[in-house]
Design a protein around this motif. Structure first.
Motif, PDB file in Angstrom:
ATOM      1  N   PHE A 104     -23.688 -43.809 -35.056  1.00  0.00           N
ATOM      2  CA  PHE A 104     -22.702 -44.831 -34.728  1.00  0.00           C
ATOM      3  C   PHE A 104     -23.127 -45.523 -33.438  1.00  0.00           C
ATOM      4  O   PHE A 104     -24.084 -45.096 -32.778  1.00  0.00           O
ATOM      5  N   ASP A 105     -22.436 -46.580 -33.073  1.00  0.00           N
ATOM      6  CA  ASP A 105     -22.683 -47.287 -31.813  1.00  0.00           C
ATOM      7  C   ASP A 105     -21.560 -46.954 -30.838  1.00  0.00           C
ATOM      8  O   ASP A 105     -20.377 -47.147 -31.157  1.00  0.00           O
ATOM      9  N   GLU A 106     -21.946 -46.443 -29.688  1.00  0.00           N
ATOM     10  CA  GLU A 106     -20.977 -46.070 -28.654  1.00  0.00           C
ATOM     11  C   GLU A 106     -20.669 -47.291 -27.794  1.00  0.00           C
ATOM     12  O   GLU A 106     -21.566 -47.891 -27.203  1.00  0.00           O
ATOM     13  N   GLU A 107     -19.399 -47.677 -27.721  1.00  0.00           N
ATOM     14  CA  GLU A 107     -18.981 -48.802 -26.891  1.00  0.00           C
ATOM     15  C   GLU A 107     -18.365 -48.257 -25.610  1.00  0.00           C
ATOM     16  O   GLU A 107     -17.420 -47.466 -25.657  1.00  0.00           O
ATOM     17  N   ILE A 108     -18.898 -48.683 -24.474  1.00  0.00           N
ATOM     18  CA  ILE A 108     -18.394 -48.248 -23.177  1.00  0.00           C
ATOM     19  C   ILE A 108     -17.655 -49.423 -22.552  1.00  0.00           C
ATOM     20  O   ILE A 108     -18.230 -50.509 -22.373  1.00  0.00           O
ATOM     21  N   VAL A 109     -16.381 -49.213 -22.258  1.00  0.00           N
ATOM     22  CA  VAL A 109     -15.489 -50.305 -21.855  1.00  0.00           C
ATOM     23  C   VAL A 109     -14.885 -50.039 -20.489  1.00  0.00           C
ATOM     24  O   VAL A 109     -14.803 -48.888 -20.030  1.00  0.00           O
ATOM     25  N   LEU A 110     -14.447 -51.109 -19.846  1.00  0.00           N
ATOM     26  CA  LEU A 110     -13.815 -50.997 -18.531  1.00  0.00           C
ATOM     27  C   LEU A 110     -12.310 -50.812 -18.699  1.00  0.00           C
ATOM     28  O   LEU A 110     -11.644 -51.625 -19.339  1.00  0.00           O
ATOM     29  N   VAL A 111     -11.794 -49.730 -18.127  1.00  0.00           N
ATOM     30  CA  VAL A 111     -10.360 -49.458 -18.179  1.00  0.00           C
ATOM     31  C   VAL A 111      -9.845 -49.209 -16.771  1.00  0.00           C
ATOM     32  O   VAL A 111     -10.615 -48.938 -15.839  1.00  0.00           O
ATOM     33  N   THR A 112      -8.539 -49.306 -16.621  1.00  0.00           N
ATOM     34  CA  THR A 112      -7.913 -49.087 -15.329  1.00  0.00           C
ATOM     35  C   THR A 112      -6.640 -48.261 -15.492  1.00  0.00           C
ATOM     36  O   THR A 112      -5.964 -48.350 -16.520  1.00  0.00           O
ATOM     37  N   TYR A 143     -15.774 -47.454 -16.140  1.00  0.00           N
ATOM     38  CA  TYR A 143     -16.258 -47.545 -17.516  1.00  0.00           C
ATOM     39  C   TYR A 143     -16.231 -46.184 -18.212  1.00  0.00           C
ATOM     40  O   TYR A 143     -16.683 -45.190 -17.643  1.00  0.00           O
ATOM     41  N   PHE A 144     -15.694 -46.192 -19.456  1.00  0.00           N
ATOM     42  CA  PHE A 144     -15.630 -44.981 -20.277  1.00  0.00           C
ATOM     43  C   PHE A 144     -15.927 -45.331 -21.725  1.00  0.00           C
ATOM     44  O   PHE A 144     -15.646 -46.459 -22.163  1.00  0.00           O
ATOM     45  N   PRO A 145     -16.453 -44.378 -22.504  1.00  0.00           N
ATOM     46  CA  PRO A 145     -16.572 -44.605 -23.944  1.00  0.00           C
ATOM     47  C   PRO A 145     -15.207 -44.912 -24.547  1.00  0.00           C
ATOM     48  O   PRO A 145     -14.211 -44.244 -24.234  1.00  0.00           O
ATOM     49  N   ALA A 146     -15.155 -45.929 -25.408  1.00  0.00           N
ATOM     50  CA  ALA A 146     -13.883 -46.367 -25.984  1.00  0.00           C
ATOM     51  C   ALA A 146     -13.170 -45.245 -26.724  1.00  0.00           C
ATOM     52  O   ALA A 146     -11.942 -45.141 -26.676  1.00  0.00           O
ATOM     53  N   ARG A 147     -13.927 -44.373 -27.404  1.00  0.00           N
ATOM     54  CA  ARG A 147     -13.287 -43.306 -28.179  1.00  0.00           C
ATOM     55  C   ARG A 147     -12.563 -42.298 -27.271  1.00  0.00           C
ATOM     56  O   ARG A 147     -11.601 -41.661 -27.700  1.00  0.00           O
ATOM     57  N   LEU A 148     -13.014 -42.171 -25.993  1.00  0.00           N
ATOM     58  CA  LEU A 148     -12.355 -41.244 -25.079  1.00  0.00           C
ATOM     59  C   LEU A 148     -11.036 -41.797 -24.546  1.00  0.00           C
ATOM     60  O   LEU A 148     -10.077 -41.051 -24.345  1.00  0.00           O
ATOM     61  N   VAL A 149     -10.999 -43.094 -24.297  1.00  0.00           N
ATOM     62  CA  VAL A 149      -9.815 -43.672 -23.643  1.00  0.00           C
ATOM     63  C   VAL A 149      -8.819 -44.265 -24.630  1.00  0.00           C
ATOM     64  O   VAL A 149      -7.689 -44.590 -24.250  1.00  0.00           O
ATOM     65  N   ARG A 150      -9.216 -44.399 -25.888  1.00  0.00           N
ATOM     66  CA  ARG A 150      -8.329 -45.028 -26.877  1.00  0.00           C
ATOM     67  C   ARG A 150      -6.941 -44.360 -26.925  1.00  0.00           C
ATOM     68  O   ARG A 150      -5.914 -45.070 -26.908  1.00  0.00           O
ATOM     69  N   ALA A 195      -3.328 -46.221 -25.930  1.00  0.00           N
ATOM     70  CA  ALA A 195      -2.203 -46.269 -26.873  1.00  0.00           C
ATOM     71  C   ALA A 195      -0.947 -45.660 -26.270  1.00  0.00           C
ATOM     72  O   ALA A 195       0.174 -46.122 -26.549  1.00  0.00           O
ATOM     73  N   ALA A 196      -1.118 -44.636 -25.424  1.00  0.00           N
ATOM     74  CA  ALA A 196       0.040 -43.969 -24.815  1.00  0.00           C
ATOM     75  C   ALA A 196       0.529 -44.676 -23.562  1.00  0.00           C
ATOM     76  O   ALA A 196       1.537 -44.258 -22.969  1.00  0.00           O
ATOM     77  N   GLY A 197      -0.177 -45.727 -23.133  1.00  0.00           N
ATOM     78  CA  GLY A 197       0.254 -46.478 -21.961  1.00  0.00           C
ATOM     79  C   GLY A 197      -0.177 -45.879 -20.644  1.00  0.00           C
ATOM     80  O   GLY A 197       0.298 -46.311 -19.584  1.00  0.00           O
ATOM     81  N   ARG A 198      -1.089 -44.919 -20.667  1.00  0.00           N
ATOM     82  CA  ARG A 198      -1.553 -44.308 -19.412  1.00  0.00           C
ATOM     83  C   ARG A 198      -2.732 -45.069 -18.802  1.00  0.00           C
ATOM     84  O   ARG A 198      -2.985 -44.965 -17.613  1.00  0.00           O
ATOM     85  N   LEU A 199      -3.459 -45.816 -19.641  1.00  0.00           N
ATOM     86  CA  LEU A 199      -4.564 -46.646 -19.178  1.00  0.00           C
ATOM     87  C   LEU A 199      -4.433 -48.031 -19.786  1.00  0.00           C
ATOM     88  O   LEU A 199      -3.783 -48.213 -20.822  1.00  0.00           O
ATOM     89  N   ARG A 200      -5.099 -48.990 -19.159  1.00  0.00           N
ATOM     90  CA  ARG A 200      -5.076 -50.368 -19.653  1.00  0.00           C
ATOM     91  C   ARG A 200      -6.512 -50.866 -19.777  1.00  0.00           C
ATOM     92  O   ARG A 200      -7.327 -50.686 -18.854  1.00  0.00           O
TER      93      ARG A 200
END
Length: 282
Positions: A160-168, A226-233, A237-242
Protein backbone atom coordinates in the motif's frame (compact mmCIF):
# COMPACT_ATOMS: atom_id res chain seq x y z
CA UNK A 1 30.85 -24.13 15.54
CA UNK A 2 29.78 -24.12 19.20
CA UNK A 3 27.20 -21.34 19.56
CA UNK A 4 28.66 -20.54 22.99
CA UNK A 5 31.80 -19.31 21.23
CA UNK A 6 29.72 -16.86 19.21
CA UNK A 7 27.84 -15.73 22.33
CA UNK A 8 31.10 -15.18 24.20
CA UNK A 9 32.54 -13.22 21.28
CA UNK A 10 29.45 -10.97 21.23
CA UNK A 11 29.60 -10.38 24.97
CA UNK A 12 33.26 -9.32 24.80
CA UNK A 13 32.34 -7.05 21.89
CA UNK A 14 29.48 -5.52 23.90
CA UNK A 15 31.44 -4.97 27.11
CA UNK A 16 34.83 -4.23 25.56
CA UNK A 17 36.47 -6.37 28.22
CA UNK A 18 37.22 -10.03 28.87
CA UNK A 19 36.76 -9.41 32.61
CA UNK A 20 33.35 -7.73 32.24
CA UNK A 21 32.21 -10.37 29.76
CA UNK A 22 33.16 -13.11 32.23
CA UNK A 23 31.17 -11.41 35.01
CA UNK A 24 28.07 -10.97 32.82
CA UNK A 25 28.21 -14.59 31.66
CA UNK A 26 29.01 -15.92 35.14
CA UNK A 27 32.22 -17.51 33.87
CA UNK A 28 35.88 -17.28 34.82
CA UNK A 29 38.08 -14.94 32.83
CA UNK A 30 40.23 -17.88 31.80
CA UNK A 31 37.16 -19.60 30.29
CA UNK A 32 36.30 -16.49 28.26
CA UNK A 33 39.91 -16.17 27.10
CA UNK A 34 40.04 -19.85 26.12
CA UNK A 35 36.80 -19.56 24.13
CA UNK A 36 38.03 -16.51 22.21
CA UNK A 37 41.41 -18.18 21.60
CA UNK A 38 39.64 -21.28 20.27
CA UNK A 39 37.48 -19.14 18.00
CA UNK A 40 40.50 -17.25 16.69
CA UNK A 41 42.29 -20.55 16.04
CA UNK A 42 39.31 -21.83 14.02
CA UNK A 43 39.10 -18.64 11.97
CA UNK A 44 42.86 -18.19 11.65
CA UNK A 45 42.70 -14.49 12.56
CA UNK A 46 42.90 -12.42 15.77
CA UNK A 47 39.45 -11.00 16.55
CA UNK A 48 40.41 -8.62 19.36
CA UNK A 49 43.28 -6.26 20.00
CA UNK A 50 43.97 -6.72 23.71
CA UNK A 51 45.34 -3.99 25.96
CA UNK A 52 45.17 -2.85 29.58
CA UNK A 53 42.20 -0.68 28.57
CA UNK A 54 40.22 -3.71 27.38
CA UNK A 55 39.57 -5.41 24.06
CA UNK A 56 38.78 -3.79 20.71
CA UNK A 57 37.64 -5.54 17.55
CA UNK A 58 40.19 -6.02 14.82
CA UNK A 59 39.17 -5.72 11.17
CA UNK A 60 38.60 -9.50 11.16
CA UNK A 61 36.52 -9.17 14.33
CA UNK A 62 34.32 -6.52 12.74
CA UNK A 63 33.74 -8.82 9.78
CA UNK A 64 32.89 -11.76 12.04
CA UNK A 65 30.43 -9.78 14.20
CA UNK A 66 27.51 -10.00 11.76
CA UNK A 67 28.10 -13.74 11.33
CA UNK A 68 28.19 -14.27 15.09
CA UNK A 69 24.85 -12.47 15.40
CA UNK A 70 23.42 -14.65 12.64
CA UNK A 71 24.67 -17.85 14.31
CA UNK A 72 23.08 -16.92 17.64
CA UNK A 73 19.78 -15.88 16.01
CA UNK A 74 19.57 -19.07 13.96
CA UNK A 75 20.24 -21.17 17.05
CA UNK A 76 17.59 -19.27 19.02
CA UNK A 77 15.08 -19.78 16.23
CA UNK A 78 15.90 -23.50 16.08
CA UNK A 79 15.36 -23.80 19.85
CA UNK A 80 12.04 -21.95 19.59
CA UNK A 81 10.68 -24.01 16.71
CA UNK A 82 11.74 -27.32 18.22
CA UNK A 83 10.24 -26.27 21.55
CA UNK A 84 6.83 -25.43 20.08
CA UNK A 85 6.70 -28.33 17.61
CA UNK A 86 4.38 -30.41 19.81
CA UNK A 87 1.84 -27.53 20.04
CA UNK A 88 2.14 -25.72 16.69
CA UNK A 89 2.62 -27.00 13.16
CA UNK A 90 4.69 -24.01 12.05
CA UNK A 91 6.20 -20.71 13.14
CA UNK A 92 6.04 -17.32 11.41
CA UNK A 93 8.57 -14.59 12.28
CA UNK A 94 7.64 -11.09 11.06
CA UNK A 95 9.73 -7.94 11.29
CA UNK A 96 8.88 -4.28 10.67
CA UNK A 97 9.78 -0.80 11.93
CA UNK A 98 7.74 0.04 15.02
CA UNK A 99 5.42 2.44 13.14
CA UNK A 100 3.89 -0.47 11.20
CA UNK A 101 2.97 -2.49 14.27
CA UNK A 102 0.69 0.17 15.72
CA UNK A 103 -2.77 0.29 14.14
CA UNK A 104 -1.82 -2.28 11.50
CA UNK A 105 0.41 -5.34 11.96
CA UNK A 106 -0.55 -6.11 15.56
CA UNK A 107 -4.17 -6.12 14.46
CA UNK A 108 -3.24 -8.38 11.55
CA UNK A 109 -1.48 -10.72 14.00
CA UNK A 110 -4.69 -10.99 16.01
CA UNK A 111 -6.67 -11.78 12.85
CA UNK A 112 -4.07 -14.30 11.65
CA UNK A 113 -3.97 -15.97 15.05
CA UNK A 114 -7.75 -16.37 15.02
CA UNK A 115 -7.73 -17.85 11.50
CA UNK A 116 -4.66 -20.10 11.89
CA UNK A 117 -4.21 -21.01 15.58
CA UNK A 118 -1.88 -23.87 14.63
CA UNK A 119 0.84 -21.38 13.63
CA UNK A 120 3.02 -19.76 16.30
CA UNK A 121 3.80 -16.07 15.68
CA UNK A 122 6.69 -13.82 16.68
CA UNK A 123 7.19 -10.12 16.01
CA UNK A 124 10.37 -8.03 15.77
CA UNK A 125 11.05 -4.37 15.24
CA UNK A 126 14.17 -2.71 13.92
CA UNK A 127 15.79 -0.69 11.17
CA UNK A 128 15.23 -1.75 7.58
CA UNK A 129 18.87 -2.75 7.05
CA UNK A 130 18.86 -5.04 10.10
CA UNK A 131 15.55 -6.63 9.12
CA UNK A 132 16.76 -7.25 5.57
CA UNK A 133 19.86 -8.93 6.96
CA UNK A 134 17.70 -11.19 9.10
CA UNK A 135 15.63 -12.17 6.07
CA UNK A 136 18.83 -13.20 4.31
CA UNK A 137 19.96 -15.12 7.41
CA UNK A 138 16.67 -16.99 7.54
CA UNK A 139 15.70 -15.76 11.02
CA UNK A 140 12.77 -13.75 9.63
CA UNK A 141 10.11 -15.07 7.27
CA UNK A 142 8.52 -11.76 6.30
CA UNK A 143 9.22 -8.05 6.69
CA UNK A 144 7.14 -4.94 6.01
CA UNK A 145 9.29 -1.96 5.00
CA UNK A 146 9.43 1.39 3.24
CA UNK A 147 11.28 1.26 -0.12
CA UNK A 148 13.60 -1.70 0.56
CA UNK A 149 16.52 -2.57 -1.67
CA UNK A 150 16.18 -5.90 -3.43
CA UNK A 151 19.15 -8.20 -2.84
CA UNK A 152 19.38 -11.55 -4.55
CA UNK A 153 17.12 -14.18 -3.02
CA UNK A 154 14.33 -11.89 -1.78
CA UNK A 155 10.96 -10.99 -3.30
CA UNK A 156 9.47 -7.50 -2.89
CA UNK A 157 5.73 -6.90 -3.23
CA UNK A 158 3.94 -3.55 -3.01
CA UNK A 159 1.31 -3.56 -0.25
CA UNK A 160 0.00 0.00 0.00
CA UNK A 161 1.02 3.67 -0.09
CA UNK A 162 1.56 5.31 3.29
CA UNK A 163 0.28 8.90 3.42
CA UNK A 164 1.90 11.10 6.07
CA UNK A 165 -0.21 14.14 6.90
CA UNK A 166 0.04 17.24 9.06
CA UNK A 167 -2.28 17.22 12.07
CA UNK A 168 -2.69 19.44 15.10
CA UNK A 169 -4.05 19.04 18.61
CA UNK A 170 -5.05 22.73 18.59
CA UNK A 171 -8.69 22.22 17.74
CA UNK A 172 -9.71 25.81 16.95
CA UNK A 173 -7.98 27.49 13.99
CA UNK A 174 -5.45 30.05 15.24
CA UNK A 175 -2.05 31.40 14.39
CA UNK A 176 0.59 28.80 15.23
CA UNK A 177 4.07 29.54 16.54
CA UNK A 178 7.20 27.75 15.37
CA UNK A 179 7.66 26.45 18.90
CA UNK A 180 4.41 24.48 18.55
CA UNK A 181 5.82 22.33 15.74
CA UNK A 182 6.79 18.75 16.56
CA UNK A 183 9.20 16.93 14.26
CA UNK A 184 8.76 13.15 14.24
CA UNK A 185 11.36 11.01 12.53
CA UNK A 186 9.65 8.66 10.05
CA UNK A 187 12.89 7.46 8.48
CA UNK A 188 15.58 8.76 6.10
CA UNK A 189 13.24 9.34 3.14
CA UNK A 190 10.94 11.49 5.24
CA UNK A 191 13.88 13.35 6.78
CA UNK A 192 15.18 14.25 3.33
CA UNK A 193 11.79 15.23 1.90
CA UNK A 194 10.86 17.23 5.00
CA UNK A 195 14.15 19.14 4.94
CA UNK A 196 13.62 20.04 1.26
CA UNK A 197 10.00 21.10 1.81
CA UNK A 198 10.53 23.02 5.08
CA UNK A 199 14.08 24.41 5.30
CA UNK A 200 12.83 26.91 7.90
CA UNK A 201 12.09 23.97 10.23
CA UNK A 202 15.63 22.59 10.14
CA UNK A 203 15.98 23.10 13.90
CA UNK A 204 12.59 22.39 15.49
CA UNK A 205 12.05 23.09 19.17
CA UNK A 206 10.97 19.48 19.74
CA UNK A 207 12.25 16.49 17.76
CA UNK A 208 11.15 12.95 18.64
CA UNK A 209 12.71 9.79 17.27
CA UNK A 210 9.90 7.75 18.82
CA UNK A 211 7.70 6.87 15.87
CA UNK A 212 4.07 6.32 16.76
CA UNK A 213 4.73 6.87 20.49
CA UNK A 214 5.04 10.59 19.68
CA UNK A 215 1.26 10.57 19.20
CA UNK A 216 0.83 10.42 22.99
CA UNK A 217 2.79 13.66 23.30
CA UNK A 218 0.64 15.40 20.70
CA UNK A 219 -2.61 14.27 22.31
CA UNK A 220 -1.43 15.70 25.65
CA UNK A 221 0.05 18.99 24.36
CA UNK A 222 -1.04 21.71 21.91
CA UNK A 223 1.21 21.21 18.88
CA UNK A 224 1.28 20.07 15.27
CA UNK A 225 3.29 17.47 13.38
CA UNK A 226 3.31 14.86 10.65
CA UNK A 227 1.87 11.37 11.23
CA UNK A 228 0.77 8.45 9.05
CA UNK A 229 -2.90 9.02 8.18
CA UNK A 230 -3.90 5.54 9.38
CA UNK A 231 -2.58 6.35 12.89
CA UNK A 232 -4.41 9.64 13.34
CA UNK A 233 -7.64 8.84 11.48
CA UNK A 234 -9.47 7.56 14.63
CA UNK A 235 -8.36 10.63 16.63
CA UNK A 236 -9.54 12.99 13.91
CA UNK A 237 -12.92 11.22 13.83
CA UNK A 238 -13.17 11.49 17.62
CA UNK A 239 -12.36 15.21 17.57
CA UNK A 240 -9.06 14.90 19.44
CA UNK A 241 -6.97 15.98 16.43
CA UNK A 242 -7.59 18.19 13.42
CA UNK A 243 -6.21 17.68 9.91
CA UNK A 244 -4.39 20.80 8.73
CA UNK A 245 -6.01 21.78 5.43
CA UNK A 246 -3.93 22.58 2.36
CA UNK A 247 -0.75 21.35 4.09
CA UNK A 248 1.70 19.32 2.07
CA UNK A 249 1.36 15.53 2.28
CA UNK A 250 4.11 12.93 1.86
CA UNK A 251 3.46 9.52 0.32
CA UNK A 252 5.74 6.47 0.57
CA UNK A 253 5.22 2.97 -0.85
CA UNK A 254 5.21 0.11 1.66
CA UNK A 255 6.35 -3.37 0.67
CA UNK A 256 6.23 -6.93 1.92
CA UNK A 257 9.62 -8.64 1.62
CA UNK A 258 10.01 -12.42 1.80
CA UNK A 259 12.33 -15.18 0.54
CA UNK A 260 12.25 -16.07 -3.13
CA UNK A 261 12.87 -19.71 -2.23
CA UNK A 262 9.93 -20.54 0.02
CA UNK A 263 7.22 -23.08 0.63
CA UNK A 264 4.47 -21.67 -1.61
CA UNK A 265 1.75 -23.76 0.02
CA UNK A 266 2.62 -22.43 3.47
CA UNK A 267 3.38 -18.81 2.47
CA UNK A 268 0.52 -17.97 0.13
CA UNK A 269 -2.33 -18.11 2.69
CA UNK A 270 -0.28 -15.86 4.99
CA UNK A 271 0.52 -13.39 2.21
CA UNK A 272 -3.12 -13.40 1.08
CA UNK A 273 -4.19 -12.67 4.64
CA UNK A 274 -1.77 -9.71 4.83
CA UNK A 275 -2.85 -8.36 1.43
CA UNK A 276 -6.53 -8.49 2.33
CA UNK A 277 -5.94 -6.96 5.75
CA UNK A 278 -3.97 -3.93 4.52
CA UNK A 279 -6.47 -3.37 1.69
CA UNK A 280 -9.25 -3.16 4.26
CA UNK A 281 -7.39 -1.12 6.89
CA UNK A 282 -5.30 1.40 4.96
Amino acid sequence: MDVNLARTFLMVTETGSFIHAARKMNLTQSTVSARIKGLEDQLGKPLFARSKAGAELTAAGEQFQKHALALVRIWQRAQLEVGISDQHSDHLAVGAPSMFWDALLLDWFASLRADTPQIALSASTGLSTALMQRLLEGTLDLAVLYRPRQPRGLMIEHLFDEEIVLVTSVLTPQRRHASDYLFIDWGPDFQQDHAAAFPERANPAISLDLGSMALDYMLANPCSGYFPARLVRPHIAAGRLRLTKRARKFTYPVYAVYPEARNEEAYEPILDSLRQFVTKHT
